[in-house]
Design a protein around this motif. Structure first.
Motif: not given
Length: 161
Positions: A118-137
């Motif tokens: 839902h968050l992604v579907d209603h956005s044009e930009i995603c700001v993240c803190y992403f360091v792990q390749t598994k999981g929800g993030t």
């Protein structure tokens, strides 16, 4: 509205040694996005980066009163197992948010996944803190890339188009 909307996603655990610098990068990125016309900021209400991002948006509302914090929460009982300090922060953010969307009344196996989509579907930009390749993030960042969102990873201060 998606062309004026940014969502946040990130890990729950952020090393203490990285928090201050990450908060500074996050606030600077939000200000940059505001100057680019972003008005709506969506956060998922989880511990860690979600809380950090929501708090930053709320702090910046004093300087930029036109921006809005939209919480997209997986379920009404999300904070049920949290410690008292985390619940206090969560409830404050909940009270100060401009809009709250609940995906489900109670926790289910799918509610977190649906919240992220839902968050992604209603956005044009995603700001993240992403360091792990598994999981929800990781799932959310990959989904954002598939949907064509601009993804800004504050862990490495990089941008993926």
């Amino acid at each position: 509205m998606p062309d004026q909307t940014c969502c946040f996603t990130g890990h729950r655990r952020i090393p203490v040694s990285e928090r201050a610098a990450l908060e500074n990068r996050l606030e600077a990125e939000i200000v940059k996005l505001i100057h680019q016309g972003v008005r709506y900021f969506g956060a998922g209400g989880a511990l860690g980066f979600d809380t950090m991002a929501a708090s930053a948006v709320l702090r910046l509302k004093a300087q930029y009163p036109h921006i809005r914090l939209i919480l997209v929460l997986p379920c009404g009982d999300q904070a049920a197992g949290w410690g008292e300090a985390d619940k206090k922060t969560y409830n404050l953010i909940l009270r100060l948010a401009d809009k709250v969307v609940y995906i489900s009344e109670r926790y289910s196996r799918r509610c977190m996944h649906e919240r992220n989509r839902h968050l992604v579907d209603h956005s044009e930009i995603c700001v993240c803190y992403f360091v792990q390749t598994k999981g929800g993030t990781a799932y959310t960042v990959n989904y954002a890339k598939q949907k064509g969102l601009r993804v800004v990873n504050l862990a490495w201060q990089s941008s993926f188009e």
